[in-house]
Design a protein around this motif. Structure first.
Motif, short mmCIF file in Angstrom:
data_model
loop_
_atom_site.label_atom_id
_atom_site.label_comp_id
_atom_site.label_asym_id
_atom_site.label_seq_id
_atom_site.Cartn_x
_atom_site.Cartn_y
_atom_site.Cartn_z
N CYS A 92 6.46 108.75 49.63
CA CYS A 92 5.52 108.96 50.73
C CYS A 92 4.31 108.03 50.63
CB CYS A 92 5.05 110.41 50.75
SG CYS A 92 6.33 111.61 51.21
N ILE A 101 -0.71 111.56 58.46
CA ILE A 101 -1.49 112.69 57.93
C ILE A 101 -0.61 113.59 57.07
CG2 ILE A 101 -2.81 114.75 58.54
CD1 ILE A 101 -3.69 113.29 61.09
N TRP A 102 0.58 113.93 57.60
CA TRP A 102 1.50 114.79 56.85
C TRP A 102 1.97 114.12 55.56
CZ3 TRP A 102 2.03 119.74 57.10
CH2 TRP A 102 1.77 120.41 58.30
N LEU A 103 2.28 112.83 55.63
CA LEU A 103 2.70 112.12 54.43
C LEU A 103 1.60 112.08 53.38
CD1 LEU A 103 4.75 109.07 55.81
CD2 LEU A 103 5.61 111.13 54.71
N THR A 104 0.35 111.98 53.83
CA THR A 104 -0.78 111.97 52.89
C THR A 104 -0.89 113.31 52.17
OG1 THR A 104 -1.99 110.41 54.30
CG2 THR A 104 -3.27 111.62 52.66
N VAL A 105 -0.75 114.39 52.92
CA VAL A 105 -0.80 115.72 52.31
C VAL A 105 0.33 115.89 51.31
CG1 VAL A 105 -0.60 118.20 52.76
CG2 VAL A 105 -1.95 116.75 54.30
N ILE A 106 1.54 115.50 51.71
CA ILE A 106 2.70 115.62 50.82
C ILE A 106 2.51 114.77 49.57
CG2 ILE A 106 5.17 115.13 50.61
CD1 ILE A 106 5.40 115.73 53.63
N THR A 164 0.18 111.21 63.44
CA THR A 164 0.36 112.53 62.83
C THR A 164 1.21 112.45 61.57
OG1 THR A 164 0.21 113.57 65.01
CG2 THR A 164 1.15 114.89 63.22
N TYR A 165 2.26 111.62 61.59
CA TYR A 165 3.16 111.58 60.42
C TYR A 165 2.45 110.99 59.20
CZ TYR A 165 4.30 106.55 60.32
OH TYR A 165 4.26 105.19 60.19
#
Length: 516
Positions: A209, A229-234, A226-227
């Motif tokens: 990621c 942001i999600w990849l950063t959280v993951i 958006t993806y």
């Protein structure tokens, strides 16, 4: 093993490392050709680079574990076979996603060709001659990414893009055969327990990621997507969990405990910066030479050649200096200063800068990186026990790869921001109240009118010429800023050298680097 067989083995594994590193950059100049041939957009075709980088960064940290679990000989030869087969399949790909898949698998095979090769080279030399080993391995680390774009441009122009993959086949076959007869298991084996599937999954998800964010962030405007942001959280959750997990279990897939060595930890930071310098400079310079200075791919390759040749000699010399007892502090400091000077010179270029001036600047780059590669490679493993050297080498190589990825991402983002800023500044001077602008418009208009173009169309063409000049000047100024930024990274890292080397002790003509 006889001296002749030792030399053949050293040449073999260094050739494998060079082949792996060449493939990190050889496709860069062929992306346009691939895009047209496979009917893919430039955005999609960039995954050819991204997939290889992601696979490399995932596999490199766990090569030590896989070597111990599968046996070094089986794992190394198997990786060569996988790399070679996937190279062939990349050339045979009929669509973009087929190519991306086989590039990812090629990267999985290529991971061992870097870390294991380094360990094998170091094993062929006594502790007193580790500087020479570092110099020999440094040839691959430096030359691979340097000649990749040049070689890729030549092959693409004179043959076709699949051949940038097919050239790996004879080399891979030769390396596999040589290692089948010459490569042995390490004398000191690392104990392993069961397979740490949790660690492997957390590392693969986190690094995969992170690498995707770095490669795709600028294209998709970072956190506007958006993806991303999600990849950063993951990424954050996976990597934090990975560190906690690996420090708690007895047989981790990546032994992070070796980072208790202050020498390895700080050497890894310095290697990160060196990796950043290697890839950003080899990324920026060909673009500047071709897009702004109007040089052909062949001419661009000639710009890089003198620096690469000089670096080869400097790598050997730096190894000899280490062996003779010269403090690593002196050599590494010189390397940093040379590279800072290279970036300083490149930050002062103009559209009138000659090819010889660029070549001269690249000589300082070659000197700088070669003087960094040898002592940093040796330094990373200098304070480790023999059983921990494979893990230390793998972590250090991962930092080099991550440094390059971070560097390219930072530079791309910075270029986009600075280009927009410089364009705004330049456009603010385009006004009827600016005598220089009105004079230039008048001259261009008259020029087109003398060629039979009507007044209205002549003015339109004159404005387009002005716009072209603004675009080119904005790009030039942003590239100059990027070189300066990379130089700043080296400058602010320089004080860490004092913590790494301290006061190197001499013993028997060799420098002993203390962890205290």
């Amino acid at each position: 093993m006889s001296p002749l067989k030792r030399k053949i083995l050293i040449v073999t594994v260094i050739a494998a490392a060079i082949m792996e590193l060449i493939d990190t950059s050889i496709v860069n100049v062929a992306l346009n050709y691939m895009s047209g041939n496979l009917g893919a957009t430039l955005e999609d075709i960039s995954w050819v680079i991204t997939s290889y980088a992601i696979a490399n960064v995932i596999i490199i940290p766990i090569t030590s574990f896989l070597t111990s679990k599968l046996g070094r000989r089986k794992y190394y030869i198997g990786s060569i076979v996988l790399f070679t087969i996937c190279s062939f399949m990349c050339g045979q790909a009929s669509n973009i996603w087929e190519l991306v898949f086989f590039r990812f698998m090629q990267g999985i095979g290529g991971g061992a060709l870097l870390s294991v090769s380094q360990v094998v080279v170091f094993e062929q030399f006594s502790k007193a001659k580790q500087g020479v080993a570092a110099a020999l391995f440094g040839v691959g680390v430096f030359i691979g990414p340097t000649i990749g774009p040049t070689l890729g441009g030549y092959i693409t122009e004179n043959y076709s893009w699949p051949w940038i993959f097919y050239i790996n086949i004879p080399i891979g076959i030769a390396v596999a055969i040589s290692c089948y007869f010459l490569l042995t298991e390490p004398t000191v084996k690392q104990k392993t327990g069961g397979i740490d599937w949790t660690g492997i999954i957390l590392l693969a998800v986190g690094i995969g990621c992170l690498q995707t964010i770095l490669e795709r962030g600028e294209t998709d405007d970072w956190f506007a997507a958006t993806y991303i942001i999600w990849l950063t959280v993951i990424t954050v959750v996976s990597l934090v969990s990975f560190v906690i997990w690996e420090l708690r279990i007895d047989h981790p897939v990546v032994n992070l405990r070796v980072l208790k060595s202050k020498t390895l930890s700080i050497a890894a930071v310095l290697t990160f910066v060196a990796g950043l310098g290697i890839l950003t400079s080899i990324y920026l310079t060909p673009v500047v030479a071709q897009r702004l200075l109007g040089l052909t791919p062949s001419q661009t390759g000639m710009l890089l050649l003198p620096g690469a040749i000089l670096a080869l000699f400097a790598l050997v010399v730096s190894g000899k200096l280490l062996q003779s007892g010269v403090s690593p502090l002196i050599i590494i400091t010189a390397g940093f200063l040379f590279f800072i000077y290279f970036n300083y010179r490149m930050s002062g270029i103009s559209l009138d800068t000659s090819a010889s001036e660029i070549t001269m600047a690249l000589l300082f780059r070659g000197l700088g990186l070669s003087l960094l590669t040898v002592p940093l490679t040796a330094l990373a493993v200098s304070s480790l026990d023999a059983k921990d050297i494979p893990q230390g080498a793998a972590l250090n190589n991962m930092m080099r790869q991550l440094g390059g990825s971070f560097g390219i991402s930072i530079v791309n983002t910075y270029l986009a921001r600075r280009t927009a800023s410089h364009r705004t500044d330049l456009i603010s001077n385009i006004t009827l109240y600016n005598p220089a602008f009105t004079e230039r418009i008048r001259n261009y208009t008259e020029y087109f009118q003398r060629r039979g173009i009507g007044l209205f169309d002549a003015k339109i063409k004159a404005l387009k010429v002005i716009d072209t000049v603004v675009v080119k000047q904005s790009a030039l100024l942003s590239y100059k800023d990027a070189y300066f930024l990379v130089g700043i990274f080296f400058a602010i890292t320089l004080p860490l050298l004092l913590l790494v080397v301290g006061r190197g002790k001499r013993k028997g003509g060799n420098v002993i680097v203390s962890d205290h």
